[in-house]
Design a protein around this motif. Sequence first.
Motif, mmCIF file in Angstrom:
data_model
loop_
_atom_site.group_PDB
_atom_site.id
_atom_site.type_symbol
_atom_site.label_atom_id
_atom_site.label_comp_id
_atom_site.label_asym_id
_atom_site.label_seq_id
_atom_site.Cartn_x
_atom_site.Cartn_y
_atom_site.Cartn_z
ATOM 1 N N SER A 1 0.837 -1.196 0.000
ATOM 2 C CA SER A 1 0.000 0.000 0.000
ATOM 3 C C SER A 1 0.873 1.249 0.000
ATOM 4 N N THR B 1 -7.211 2.101 -6.139
ATOM 5 C CA THR B 1 -7.584 2.974 -5.033
ATOM 6 C C THR B 1 -9.094 3.118 -4.976
ATOM 7 N N ASN C 1 -3.561 0.187 -3.306
ATOM 8 C CA ASN C 1 -3.244 -1.149 -2.814
ATOM 9 C C ASN C 1 -3.023 -2.118 -3.969
#
Length: 205
Positions: A52, A84, A91
């Motif tokens: 992330s 996102t 991520n």
Amino acid sequence: MAAGARFEPDSDAGGPASSHELPLIVIEGTMPVIGQGHKPAKVVAGQLLNISSRVFCLTGGPLAVIVRWRHVDSSDGESLYMHTLGDRVWNGQIRIEKPGLHVFCIDAWIDRYAGLCLALERAMQRGESPEGLIEDALSQILQTLEFCDVERQQPLIELYQQLAILVGHEQIALLMDESTQVQMRDVQQRTCLVLSPEYPLYVTH
């Protein structure tokens, strides 16, 4: 720009002409990172690992973001587009099979075609004429054809030919279709590419 991130000025021949025009792309809060990257995070081989990072552009424009990873003894690696939910946190889940020391980093750039689609959507919502934006989108597809590799040219040619016979809302729908945006994201030049530092991962059995 985040500390440690670097800008690749030659990433797009049609990009900004001077440093005063560079977009402010920020990459920060990347995880998993231990000791600001001085120590490797431990990962189990074959297990999914969530990467992330907070990535955003202070000067506007949709972004494309990927995570890249490789074994330290190899210059070749793998990459994955990150996603996102709109909160600036991106991520991506990766899986590393080979034990040993690896490194990963985050790349981000301006997604020009996605920006056109966003402008087109807003024009439609406001009841404004979309003709100029449609021409820009078609022009961007043609420009992309000029520099992408032969393997990727044929799908773009087919897309352009299909768009050429459509009119009105059908043409706009195909231009804005998610599959079209993904196709353009994968082949267009990476405008104002910014790279994070490489962070270590130690993969165990």
